[in-house]
Scaffold this active site. Structure first.
Site, PDB file in Angstrom:
ATOM      1  N   ALA A   1       3.168  -0.685   4.938  1.00 40.01           N
ATOM      2  CA  ALA A   1       2.727  -0.839   6.144  1.00 40.01           C
ATOM      3  C   ALA A   1       2.109  -2.081   6.559  1.00 40.01           C
ATOM      4  O   ALA A   1       2.174  -2.572   7.869  1.00 40.01           O
ATOM      5  CB  ALA A   1       1.591   0.154   6.451  1.00 40.01           C
TER       6      ALA A   1
ATOM      7  N   PRO B   1       0.824  -1.322   0.154  1.00 39.35           N
ATOM      8  CA  PRO B   1       0.084  -0.153   0.112  1.00 39.35           C
ATOM      9  C   PRO B   1       0.797   1.167  -0.039  1.00 39.35           C
ATOM     10  O   PRO B   1       1.781   1.441   0.777  1.00 39.35           O
ATOM     11  CB  PRO B   1      -0.862  -0.097   1.246  1.00 39.35           C
ATOM     12  N   ASN B   2       0.390   2.133  -1.040  1.00 41.04           N
ATOM     13  CA  ASN B   2       1.082   3.544  -0.868  1.00 41.04           C
ATOM     14  C   ASN B   2       2.279   3.792  -1.732  1.00 41.04           C
ATOM     15  O   ASN B   2       2.429   4.831  -2.181  1.00 41.04           O
ATOM     16  CB  ASN B   2       1.000   4.327   0.393  1.00 41.04           C
TER      17      ASN B   2
ATOM     18  N   GLU C   1      12.629  -9.582   1.807  1.00 40.83           N
ATOM     19  CA  GLU C   1      12.054  -8.420   2.205  1.00 40.83           C
ATOM     20  C   GLU C   1      12.787  -7.144   2.123  1.00 40.83           C
ATOM     21  O   GLU C   1      14.137  -6.941   2.402  1.00 40.83           O
ATOM     22  CB  GLU C   1      11.856  -8.603   3.797  1.00 40.83           C
TER      23      GLU C   1
ATOM     24  N   ARG D   1      13.325   4.748  12.426  1.00 39.00           N
ATOM     25  CA  ARG D   1      11.853   5.578  12.471  1.00 39.00           C
ATOM     26  C   ARG D   1      11.178   5.283  13.614  1.00 39.00           C
ATOM     27  O   ARG D   1      11.638   4.755  14.493  1.00 39.00           O
ATOM     28  CB  ARG D   1      11.388   5.323  11.001  1.00 39.00           C
TER      29      ARG D   1
ATOM     30  N   HIS E   1      12.774  -2.835   2.055  1.00 37.01           N
ATOM     31  CA  HIS E   1      12.130  -1.320   2.636  1.00 37.01           C
ATOM     32  C   HIS E   1      13.107  -0.621   2.159  1.00 37.01           C
ATOM     33  O   HIS E   1      14.482  -0.311   2.158  1.00 37.01           O
ATOM     34  CB  HIS E   1      11.961  -1.303   3.984  1.00 37.01           C
TER      35      HIS E   1
ATOM     36  N   TYR F   1      11.535   8.391   1.208  1.00 35.35           N
ATOM     37  CA  TYR F   1      11.489   7.247   0.167  1.00 35.35           C
ATOM     38  C   TYR F   1      12.386   7.702  -1.173  1.00 35.35           C
ATOM     39  O   TYR F   1      12.323   6.776  -1.976  1.00 35.35           O
ATOM     40  CB  TYR F   1       9.942   7.169  -0.255  1.00 35.35           C
TER      41      TYR F   1
ATOM     42  N   ASN G   1       8.070  -5.732  -0.765  1.00 35.83           N
ATOM     43  CA  ASN G   1       8.084  -4.568   0.053  1.00 35.83           C
ATOM     44  C   ASN G   1       6.349  -4.465   0.444  1.00 35.83           C
ATOM     45  O   ASN G   1       5.652  -3.958  -0.338  1.00 35.83           O
ATOM     46  CB  ASN G   1       8.448  -3.274  -0.476  1.00 35.83           C
TER      47      ASN G   1
ATOM     48  N   ARG H   1       5.601  12.355  -3.144  1.00 37.66           N
ATOM     49  CA  ARG H   1       5.783  12.904  -1.735  1.00 37.66           C
ATOM     50  C   ARG H   1       6.868  12.319  -0.911  1.00 37.66           C
ATOM     51  O   ARG H   1       7.353  11.164  -1.162  1.00 37.66           O
ATOM     52  CB  ARG H   1       4.490  12.667  -1.008  1.00 37.66           C
TER      53      ARG H   1
HETATM   54  O1  CA2 Z   1      10.511   2.068   3.764  1.00 38.78           O
HETATM   55  C1  CA2 Z   1       9.747   1.260   3.275  1.00 38.78           C
HETATM   56  O2  CA2 Z   1       9.958   0.797   2.126  1.00 38.78           O
HETATM   57  C2  CA2 Z   1       8.243   1.005   3.910  1.00 38.78           C
HETATM   58  O3  CA2 Z   1       7.774  -0.264   3.554  1.00 38.78           O
HETATM   59  C3  CA2 Z   1       7.418   2.003   3.154  1.00 38.78           C
HETATM   60  C4  CA2 Z   1       6.043   2.168   3.722  1.00 38.78           C
HETATM   61  C5  CA2 Z   1       5.920   2.314   5.399  1.00 38.78           C
HETATM   62  O4  CA2 Z   1       4.687   1.955   5.910  1.00 38.78           O
HETATM   63  C6  CA2 Z   1       7.189   1.140   6.019  1.00 38.78           C
HETATM   64  O5  CA2 Z   1       7.026   1.175   7.385  1.00 38.78           O
HETATM   65  C7  CA2 Z   1       8.445   1.338   5.304  1.00 38.78           C
HETATM   66  C8  CA2 Z   1       5.111   3.260   3.280  1.00 38.78           C
HETATM   67  C9  CA2 Z   1       5.432   3.532   1.665  1.00 38.78           C
HETATM   68  C10 CA2 Z   1       4.427   4.829   1.666  1.00 38.78           C
HETATM   69  O6  CA2 Z   1       5.210   5.382   0.286  1.00 38.78           O
HETATM   70  C11 CA2 Z   1       4.846   6.597   0.004  1.00 38.78           C
HETATM   71  C12 CA2 Z   1       5.513   7.099  -0.938  1.00 38.78           C
HETATM   72  C13 CA2 Z   1       5.372   8.447  -1.425  1.00 38.78           C
HETATM   73  C14 CA2 Z   1       4.564   9.217  -0.823  1.00 38.78           C
HETATM   74  C15 CA2 Z   1       3.569   8.693   0.211  1.00 38.78           C
HETATM   75  C16 CA2 Z   1       3.635   7.448   0.578  1.00 38.78           C
END
Ligand code: CA2
Length: 148
Positions: free
Chosen positions: A78, A11-12, A99, A108, A101, A24, A75, A19
């Protein structure tokens, strides 16, 4: 024998590059998938890439990989921190899992340090950005070479 791997993004991650570049990076999901495909090509592998914001869709893709793939790079976003169902699906298909990230989840919020996937993964890569996916593919290739 299968010459494919499954790349799963949760997700996301479809919002990558739009953003929070300080966390990221500025590359898009398409860039992530292209990097994985380039890395996989070095091993004569193809990549089936899936991204979904829905847990069940991710699980369905993992199940389908049982008959098509030699390994999984995931990946789970969340869902990493919440989903026993995704962990169970990964265990059920019995493929090696790496896995990934993008961010260093351990630097974090504390809740990001717990992963339901890590204990069943062959390898965990955090904080390497998009390059982490390339490392993951290379690791899967080594695992595969050692298992045949
Ligand atoms: O660091 C990672 O790759 C995560 O898997 C990314 C997840 C986060 O919930 C994990 O704790 C760590 C979130 C991805 C959200 O991605 C976005 C990218 C751009 C703008 C908003 C969200």
């Amino acid at each position: 024998m299968a010459n494919r791997i499954l790349l799963v993004n949760g997700p996301n991650l479809n919002l990558l590059g739009t953003r929070e570049p300080h966390i990221y990076g500025s590359e898009s999901l398409a860039d992530v998938e292209a990097s994985a495909r380039t890395a996989a090509a070095a091993f004569e592998w193809e990549v089936d890439a899936v991204q979904s914001n829905h847990e069940g869709e991710l699980i369905d893709a993992i199940h389908a990989a049982r008959d098509t793939a030699v390994g999984i790079v995931i990946n789970a976003g969340a869902y990493t921190h919440t989903s026993i169902a995704i962990r169970d699906a990964l265990v059920a298909v019995g493929l090696p899992v790496v896995e990934v990230h993008l961010s260093n989840v351990h630097a974090r919020e504390e809740f990001r340090s717990h992963s339901y996937i890590s204990p069943i993964a062959a390898c965990v890569i955090v904080g390497a950005g998009v390059q982490g996916y390339e490392f993951a593919v290379a690791r899967l290739a080594r695992i595969r070479a050692q298992s045949v």
